[in-house]
Write a protein that holds these residues in place. Structure first.
Motif, mmCIF file in Angstrom:
data_model
loop_
_atom_site.group_PDB
_atom_site.id
_atom_site.type_symbol
_atom_site.label_atom_id
_atom_site.label_comp_id
_atom_site.label_asym_id
_atom_site.label_seq_id
_atom_site.Cartn_x
_atom_site.Cartn_y
_atom_site.Cartn_z
ATOM 1 N N ILE A 1 0.866 -1.175 0.000
ATOM 2 C CA ILE A 1 0.000 0.000 0.000
ATOM 3 C C ILE A 1 0.907 1.231 0.000
ATOM 4 C CG2 ILE A 1 -1.813 1.258 1.217
ATOM 5 C CD1 ILE A 1 -2.488 -1.399 2.647
ATOM 6 N N ARG A 2 0.685 2.142 -0.924
ATOM 7 C CA ARG A 2 1.525 3.333 -0.993
ATOM 8 C C ARG A 2 1.009 4.369 0.013
ATOM 9 N NH1 ARG A 2 4.932 3.204 -5.463
ATOM 10 N NH2 ARG A 2 5.896 4.982 -4.411
ATOM 11 N N THR A 3 1.299 4.108 1.261
ATOM 12 C CA THR A 3 0.779 4.927 2.354
ATOM 13 C C THR A 3 1.304 6.359 2.325
ATOM 14 O OG1 THR A 3 2.539 4.126 3.804
ATOM 15 C CG2 THR A 3 0.462 2.935 3.858
ATOM 16 N N GLU A 4 2.434 6.585 1.641
ATOM 17 C CA GLU A 4 3.029 7.916 1.655
ATOM 18 C C GLU A 4 2.175 8.961 0.943
ATOM 19 O OE1 GLU A 4 5.224 5.724 -1.777
ATOM 20 O OE2 GLU A 4 4.162 5.265 0.091
ATOM 21 N N ILE A 5 1.175 8.530 0.167
ATOM 22 C CA ILE A 5 0.322 9.506 -0.526
ATOM 23 C C ILE A 5 -0.958 9.810 0.236
ATOM 24 C CG2 ILE A 5 1.195 8.677 -2.749
ATOM 25 C CD1 ILE A 5 -1.720 7.550 -3.211
ATOM 26 N N PHE B 1 6.910 16.820 -2.099
ATOM 27 C CA PHE B 1 7.291 16.306 -0.790
ATOM 28 C C PHE B 1 8.480 15.373 -0.995
ATOM 29 C CE2 PHE B 1 2.824 17.094 -1.218
ATOM 30 C CZ PHE B 1 2.492 17.824 -0.090
ATOM 31 N N SER B 2 9.467 15.522 -0.162
ATOM 32 C CA SER B 2 10.689 14.732 -0.314
ATOM 33 C C SER B 2 10.654 13.488 0.566
ATOM 34 C CB SER B 2 11.913 15.567 0.052
ATOM 35 O OG SER B 2 12.085 16.635 -0.856
ATOM 36 N N ILE B 3 11.129 12.392 0.016
ATOM 37 C CA ILE B 3 11.359 11.174 0.786
ATOM 38 C C ILE B 3 12.865 10.993 0.866
ATOM 39 C CG2 ILE B 3 11.068 8.668 0.844
ATOM 40 C CD1 ILE B 3 8.417 9.048 -0.590
ATOM 41 N N TYR B 4 13.369 10.868 2.071
ATOM 42 C CA TYR B 4 14.807 10.826 2.281
ATOM 43 C C TYR B 4 15.307 9.397 2.502
ATOM 44 C CZ TYR B 4 14.109 15.829 2.975
ATOM 45 O OH TYR B 4 13.765 17.142 2.806
ATOM 46 N N SER B 5 16.573 9.218 2.316
ATOM 47 C CA SER B 5 17.229 7.939 2.599
ATOM 48 C C SER B 5 18.487 8.221 3.405
ATOM 49 C CB SER B 5 17.583 7.209 1.302
ATOM 50 O OG SER B 5 18.553 7.953 0.576
ATOM 51 N N ARG B 6 19.079 7.173 3.930
ATOM 52 C CA ARG B 6 20.307 7.341 4.699
ATOM 53 C C ARG B 6 21.441 7.803 3.792
ATOM 54 N NH1 ARG B 6 20.577 1.969 8.615
ATOM 55 N NH2 ARG B 6 18.681 2.417 9.835
ATOM 56 N N ILE B 7 22.281 8.645 4.342
ATOM 57 C CA ILE B 7 23.475 9.081 3.607
ATOM 58 C C ILE B 7 24.697 8.848 4.481
ATOM 59 C CG2 ILE B 7 22.246 10.777 2.199
ATOM 60 C CD1 ILE B 7 23.255 12.946 4.071
ATOM 61 N N SER B 8 25.804 8.563 3.843
ATOM 62 C CA SER B 8 27.047 8.298 4.563
ATOM 63 C C SER B 8 27.714 9.620 4.954
ATOM 64 C CB SER B 8 27.992 7.478 3.691
ATOM 65 O OG SER B 8 28.404 8.252 2.563
ATOM 66 N N ASN B 9 28.697 9.529 5.815
ATOM 67 C CA ASN B 9 29.455 10.726 6.214
ATOM 68 C C ASN B 9 30.150 11.354 5.008
ATOM 69 O OD1 ASN B 9 28.730 10.421 8.913
ATOM 70 N ND2 ASN B 9 30.557 9.212 9.406
ATOM 71 N N GLU B 10 30.673 10.512 4.137
ATOM 72 C CA GLU B 10 31.356 11.019 2.933
ATOM 73 C C GLU B 10 30.377 11.754 2.028
ATOM 74 O OE1 GLU B 10 34.368 9.303 -0.555
ATOM 75 O OE2 GLU B 10 33.405 7.933 0.880
ATOM 76 N N GLN B 11 29.153 11.201 1.887
ATOM 77 C CA GLN B 11 28.142 11.869 1.074
ATOM 78 C C GLN B 11 27.688 13.180 1.709
ATOM 79 O OE1 GLN B 11 25.214 8.763 0.794
ATOM 80 N NE2 GLN B 11 26.254 7.729 -0.908
ATOM 81 N N GLU B 12 27.614 13.192 3.039
ATOM 82 C CA GLU B 12 27.230 14.423 3.737
ATOM 83 C C GLU B 12 28.277 15.519 3.523
ATOM 84 O OE1 GLU B 12 25.769 15.907 8.186
ATOM 85 O OE2 GLU B 12 26.491 13.853 7.868
ATOM 86 N N ASN B 13 29.541 15.136 3.520
ATOM 87 C CA ASN B 13 30.601 16.110 3.259
ATOM 88 C C ASN B 13 30.486 16.682 1.849
ATOM 89 O OD1 ASN B 13 31.706 15.708 5.799
ATOM 90 N ND2 ASN B 13 33.150 14.139 5.103
ATOM 91 N N LEU B 14 30.122 15.825 0.897
ATOM 92 C CA LEU B 14 29.958 16.291 -0.484
ATOM 93 C C LEU B 14 28.756 17.226 -0.609
ATOM 94 C CD1 LEU B 14 30.917 16.216 -3.405
ATOM 95 C CD2 LEU B 14 29.577 14.105 -3.730
ATOM 96 N N TYR C 1 10.638 12.066 -4.978
ATOM 97 C CA TYR C 1 9.667 13.140 -4.813
ATOM 98 C C TYR C 1 8.251 12.606 -4.993
ATOM 99 C CZ TYR C 1 13.512 16.496 -5.348
ATOM 100 O OH TYR C 1 14.672 17.214 -5.192
ATOM 101 N N ILE C 2 7.365 13.141 -4.190
ATOM 102 C CA ILE C 2 5.935 12.962 -4.437
ATOM 103 C C ILE C 2 5.414 14.325 -4.842
ATOM 104 C CG2 ILE C 2 3.698 12.340 -3.463
ATOM 105 C CD1 ILE C 2 5.183 10.577 -1.476
ATOM 106 N N ILE C 3 4.783 14.387 -5.997
ATOM 107 C CA ILE C 3 4.368 15.650 -6.571
ATOM 108 C C ILE C 3 2.868 15.643 -6.787
ATOM 109 C CG2 ILE C 3 4.733 17.284 -8.462
ATOM 110 C CD1 ILE C 3 7.121 14.445 -8.185
ATOM 111 N N THR C 4 2.228 16.763 -6.463
ATOM 112 C CA THR C 4 0.795 16.890 -6.700
ATOM 113 C C THR C 4 0.466 18.307 -7.102
ATOM 114 O OG1 THR C 4 -1.411 16.635 -5.710
ATOM 115 C CG2 THR C 4 0.359 17.323 -4.236
ATOM 116 N N ASN C 5 -0.640 18.466 -7.792
ATOM 117 C CA ASN C 5 -1.074 19.795 -8.228
ATOM 118 C C ASN C 5 -2.017 20.452 -7.233
ATOM 119 O OD1 ASN C 5 -3.077 17.868 -8.796
ATOM 120 N ND2 ASN C 5 -4.037 19.224 -10.306
#
Length: 447
Positions: A239-243, A407-420, A440-444
């Protein structure tokens, strides 16, 4: 009448489980079958039937194998309620499950809400209860049976389950090729659905799981399930509960809903719970998935390539159109969006989801010369098109949907990616959010 089947793993757990059952007995429970392996359990009760498995290899007994032994040893006329010995029910759970099972002749499988459980079945509270008592306190005002609280589901997890005897007679036992509870549950629910039975989540019944779930080894079954059914249940049955909190369509009148890429229809089924008076329409390219979706009442489902010129939508027909993880798979998503816009009512809502190719994981790999396709994710092998927030906004503008909310859906990022991320945002004034957004979840429209 009901036979309760207890899958015993630990003598102390089984003792407390039986006491819990006896404290919450209802008149229709006339048998308790205990399936145990090499444990010293002895009970004296007319209701209790102990089945001992004399086998040193406990781990050769999957959930489905244990459960099937219990079903075979239960009274042949009784409905069957299966639970592990690490389960404790609260007041009225058995009573409410039975009411739900017989709320309609087509209901064949009913499960309760649990404190913990797999996220993709959406039937657990996943709240930090400190004890069984805190769980009981939470559920105390929620155990009053209300049929309108029941939810139809395509799948539920059999952490505890009540199965109508007629279902077992018609479709047989659980498929023992599946080791994990979750895949055995999904398989059984779908087989029941094919025979005209429905699965129900009873939101007024509650079970407390005392510790980590048994048989939480779903990765071993994923390939087996896909070979048998033709799709991945972790995606196609979800179920796509995020919407759900982004819906803005008024539910007071008849609502026409179209989902392109509907898979097995779990999201459509959920929307049918929200919009009581609705007409459901769905398209998907996977025949095996649409065969399941066609079992949903009030749904017109077609298996088709949505980019085919033969696919035409009636203009100004739909109140809500959903395209979740679809456009990136198409040759010409812009052409489809123009079709979609014409089919949408003037005050209608479009919701789409798209992966973000600007995510830092992609940027990080790209500056190292890497562009490696994967089985899933942003660089899924089946993706033909890639989008950033800017290109998504431009696509909406091209179909005269100028107001865009995302609306943004985030994922984990590493320390190296955070520095970038910090480097890019500082050196090039790039919005950090666009580098951190996995999807992204996009709606009008917004609420």
């Amino acid at each position: 009448m009901i036979s309760v089947v207890v899958l015993s793993h630990n003598t102390n757990d089984t003792q407390s489980c039986i006491e819990n059952i006896e404290n919450n007995l209802i008149e229709s429970i006339n048998e308790i079958v205990i399936i145990k392996v090499n444990s010293d359990i002895n009970y004296k009760s007319e209701k209790i039937n102990i089945v001992n498995i004399n086998d040193k290899d406990l781990f050769s007994y999957s959930f489905s194998k244990f459960a099937n032994i219990g079903i075979k040893n239960a009274s042949k006329e009784n409905d069957v309620l299966i639970l592990n010995d690490n389960c404790c029910v609260v007041e009225k759970t058995f009573e409410n499950l039975e009411k739900a099972l017989y709320s309609n002749e087509n209901i064949g499988v009913v499960t309760p809400v649990s404190n913990i459980g797999p996220f993709y079945h959406y039937q657990s509270l996943n709240l930090p209860f400190e004890s069984l008592q805190s769980f009981i306190d939470y559920t105390q005002d929620r155990v009053h049976y209300n049929e309108s609280d029941n939810e139809l589901r395509l799948r539920t997890s059999f952490l505890m389950v009540l199965i109508k005897r007629s279902v077992l007679n018609e479709i047989g036992l659980l498929d023992e090729k599946f080791i994990s509870t979750d895949f055995a549950s999904d398989d059984f629910c779908l087989r029941a659905l094919q025979q005209g039975y429905k699965t129900l989540l009873c939101n007024n019944s509650f079970v407390y799981i005392k510790k980590d779930l048994y048989y939480n080894i779903a990765h071993l079954d994923k390939g087996k399930f896909k070979d048998k059914w033709g799709f991945d249940p972790l995606y196609s049955l979800s179920i796509r509960t995020e919407i759900l909190d982004k819906l803005s369509i008024d539910a007071s009148s008849t609502v026409n809903i179209l989902e392109i890429g509907c898979a097995c229809g779990s999201t459509l089924l959920k929307l049918n719970e929200i919009y009581k008076d609705c007409n459901l329409y769905g398209f998907d390219i996977n025949k095996e998935s649409t065969d399941i979706a066609k079992c949903i009442d009030n749904a017109e489902i077609k298996c088709a390539d949505i980019e085919s010129d033969d696919i035409l939508f009636e203009e100004n027909k739909f109140d809500l159109i959903i395209l979740l993880d679809v456009l990136e798979h198409l040759k010409d998503p812009w052409k489809l969006m123009k079709k979609v816009k014409k089919a949408l009512k003037k005050e209608g809502q479009i919701i789409i989801s798209l992966p973000n190719i600007m995510h830092i994981s992609i940027v990080h790999d790209l500056v190292q010369g890497k562009w490696d396709y994967q089985e899933s994710g942003i660089l899924d092998r089946t993706h033909l098109r890639f989008f950033t927030l800017k290109s998504i906004r431009e696509m909406f503008q091209s179909i005269d949907c100028n107001m865009i909310y995302y609306f943004s859906i985030y994922s984990r990022i590493s320390n190296e990616q955070e520095n970038l991320i910090n480097l890019l945002s500082t050196q090039y004034n790039i919005d950090k959010t666009q580098l951190m957004s996995y999807q992204y979840i996009i709606t009008n429209k917004v609420l």
